[in-house]
Write an enzyme that holds these catalytic residues in place. Structure first.
Site, mmCIF file in Angstrom:
data_model
loop_
_atom_site.group_PDB
_atom_site.id
_atom_site.type_symbol
_atom_site.label_atom_id
_atom_site.label_comp_id
_atom_site.label_asym_id
_atom_site.label_seq_id
_atom_site.Cartn_x
_atom_site.Cartn_y
_atom_site.Cartn_z
ATOM 1 N N HIS A 41 0.826 -1.208 0.000
ATOM 2 C CA HIS A 41 0.000 0.000 0.000
ATOM 3 C C HIS A 41 0.860 1.258 0.000
ATOM 4 O O HIS A 41 0.627 2.188 0.765
ATOM 5 C CB HIS A 41 -0.926 -0.011 1.220
ATOM 6 C CG HIS A 41 -1.854 -1.167 1.263
ATOM 7 N ND1 HIS A 41 -2.482 -1.589 2.428
ATOM 8 C CD2 HIS A 41 -2.284 -2.008 0.288
ATOM 9 C CE1 HIS A 41 -3.241 -2.644 2.155
ATOM 10 N NE2 HIS A 41 -3.139 -2.918 0.865
ATOM 11 N N GLU A 42 1.842 1.324 -0.869
ATOM 12 C CA GLU A 42 2.727 2.476 -0.948
ATOM 13 C C GLU A 42 1.911 3.739 -1.287
ATOM 14 O O GLU A 42 1.076 3.720 -2.197
ATOM 15 C CB GLU A 42 3.792 2.255 -2.016
ATOM 16 C CG GLU A 42 4.641 1.020 -1.785
ATOM 17 C CD GLU A 42 4.135 -0.247 -2.466
ATOM 18 O OE1 GLU A 42 4.902 -1.210 -2.591
ATOM 19 O OE2 GLU A 42 2.936 -0.267 -2.854
#
Length: 542
Positions: free
Chosen positions: A473-474
């Site tokens: 989930h950058e």
């Protein structure tokens, strides 16, 4: 979809698009969870021409379509294969940072969890942007409009008849029932919709929402937004095409350059360029264009066009541990998206928003270190993992250039577990997962606890550092806001640059509570609304 029909799949016609015009009204760079949305919505006006450029290939392959195979995409040609720089906070490890490189981006290779985010997330975004159109009530309206919700009725929060088929996993593995009872026993209530009222309060446990249909068929943003529009003459989709440069004339973006199948192209955008390349590639392309921190740019002899020190900073990712694993008594193959249970809880009751988000991985799941340290069973059906995760990490990282080569991977300093608060929260999360997994309710599905066992103090912290990594989930590296570190304003325009907007998870001021695909789709929908209004477009619904 049967195995036979999956094996018979052939690449769709988007690979055959060879007509590249010298100019388009809009160029959308990156066909991920937001880029697909923006391109589709803009192309709904038949009077504008839209070019969607994606570095990866077709999504019409079995490993994408079958949602239970999602882990096989990690490290494949459908993954950018980024990794973090070594950090003492994870015992010198370099955790992989998967990111989708395929039509649909992350929505085509992720675990297919539809997590809307917490009310407090969006109210904070609105406060940072100075725009109430980003608040929870506004975002709730978008969710109602785009969803076709198959779960328990909730007219206030859930929509019917939208583009996206969202449901709860059908016939989940029997273990899920034990996990629910185990969570209730430690004070985490079961809720019939994990994206409903629970995301306005203290959380709960239950079945993840999934964009899946017909048992295990993935509903990606490519399948939902782009495939129905592939025959439209005003939408061109180019795959296997990597952006190498944002073209600027003074302080205005006028087009892009890219390489496709070994050939270089330059295409103009008469109205706007939209970057939807994700929280790693978007800041990289901005910096290569001379937009970023002056000292960083000068260090690479890049002419400074716009000093924006926040470009690449504020990197955030939910921290996920490859740990808390139990061997099955009787092997049980994964079902649906292979991640059918989740809970949201607080590590400290004084917190305003849940900060823990463990998820069930219906397979053995260890890091490159813990897999060797522990006797991890072999085979997808042999074990199950309740993977501890942090929903609201305090750790912050950054993305920096490695060189001026547009094909070079940037340097990513993830800095996982770099704050005492994150370690404290993760220790509590592991304790809660172990309480649930070792409860009497899970005994019928538990032959033995594989890891971590009853570790304490420094030993537990060392295990956590060896097991910690990405939740995929950058985000947050080109944040929306009004302070000196903000990169875009509330309309997603890059400060100081005309004709350039960003629409992807990089604009989040702070990471959302839960998996980031759904909020990223909302970002795409908001971006499209903003651009349509700015240019007087008349969308024609399909």
């Amino acid at each position: 979809m049967t195995t036979a029909s999956l094996s018979a799949l052939r690449p769709d016609r988007e690979l055959l698009e060879e007509t590249i015009r010298p100019a388009y009204d809009f160029i959308v760079c990156g066909a991920g969870s937001a880029g697909c949305v923006v391109a589709r919505r803009l192309a709904e006006d038949p009077n504008v021409n839209v070019l969607l450029i994606e570095a990866g290939g077709s999504d019409r392959v079995p490993a994408v379509i079958d949602s239970t195979l999602w882990m096989s995409n990690i490290g494949s040609e459908r993954d950018w294969c980024f990794s973090a720089e070594p950090s003492p906070t994870v015992n010198g490890r370099t955790p992989p940072l998967p990111m989708g490189k395929v039509l649909g981006g992350g929505s085509s290779i992720n675990g297919s969890v539809w997590a809307r985010g917490h009310k407090n997330d969006f109210d904070f975004w609105a406060e940072e942007a100075g725009d109430p159109a980003w608040n929870y009530e506004s975002v709730l309206g978008i969710y109602r409009r785009i969803e076709d919700w198959k779960g328990p009725a909730d007219p206030k929060r859930r929509g019917k008849g939208g583009l996206l088929s969202i449901l709860q996993p059908e016939n989940p593995v029997p273990l899920v029932g034990g996990l629910i009872k185990g969570a209730e026993a430690i004070g985490i209530p079961y809720v019939d919709d994990i994206n409903g009222a629970a995301m306005e309060g203290d959380g709960g446990c239950g079945l993840a929402n999934v964009p899946v249909q017909d048992g295990n068929q993935r509903v990606s943003m490519a399948a939902t937004y782009i495939h129905p529009f592939l025959g439209r003459p005003n939408l061109h989709v180019l795959l296997c095409s990597q952006i190498t440069r944002i073209v600027l004339e003074g302080k205005r973006a006028t087009g892009v350059e890219f390489v496709r199948l070994g050939k270089r192209y330059a295409v103009s955008a008469d109205k706007e360029v939209v970057l939807s390349m994700g929280a790693i590639n978007t800041p990289k392309m901005l910096m290569l264009a001379g937009i970023g921190d002056e000292s960083e740019l000068k260090g690479h002899s890049i002419e400074v066009v716009q000093h924006l020190p926040g470009v690449g900073r504020n990197f955030q990712d939910h921290i996920l541990m490859a740990g808390c694993c139990w061997e099955y008594i009787t092997p049980e193959p994964p079902r649906n998206n292979a991640a059918e249970f989740v809970f949201y809880a607080k590590s400290d009751s004084s917190l305003k928003t849940p900060d823990l988000m463990p998820v069930l991985e219906e397979t053995p799941f260890g890091s490159e270190v813990t897999s060797k340290q522990f006797d991890l069973p072999v085979g997808a059906a042999s074990a199950w993992t309740l993977a501890p995760g942090l929903a609201r990490p305090d750790s912050r990282g950054e993305v920096r250039l490695a060189s001026t080569d547009p094909f070079a991977k940037p340097r990513i300093f993830a800095n996982f577990l770099s704050t005492d608060s994150d370690m404290k929260a993760m220790v509590r999360c592991v304790e809660m997962c172990r309480e649930i997994g070792n409860s009497a309710f899970c005994a019928p599905y538990r032959k033995r606890e594989v890891m971590p066992g009853n570790l304490k103090g420094v030993d537990m912290e060392n295990f956590i550092r060896n097991a910690a990594g990405t939740y995929f989930h950058e985000s947050c590296t080109a944040k929306m806001g009004r302070d000196a570190m903000s990169v875009v304003d509330g309309s997603l325009k890059v400060y100081g640059i005309d004709g350039l907007r960003i629409a992807d998870a990089s604009i989040m001021p702070a990471i959302s509570t839960g998996n980031t695909m759904a909020p990223t789709v909302v970002i795409g929908e908001r971006a499209a609304e903003i651009i349509q209004a700015a240019h007087g477009l008349s969308p024609v619904a399909a």
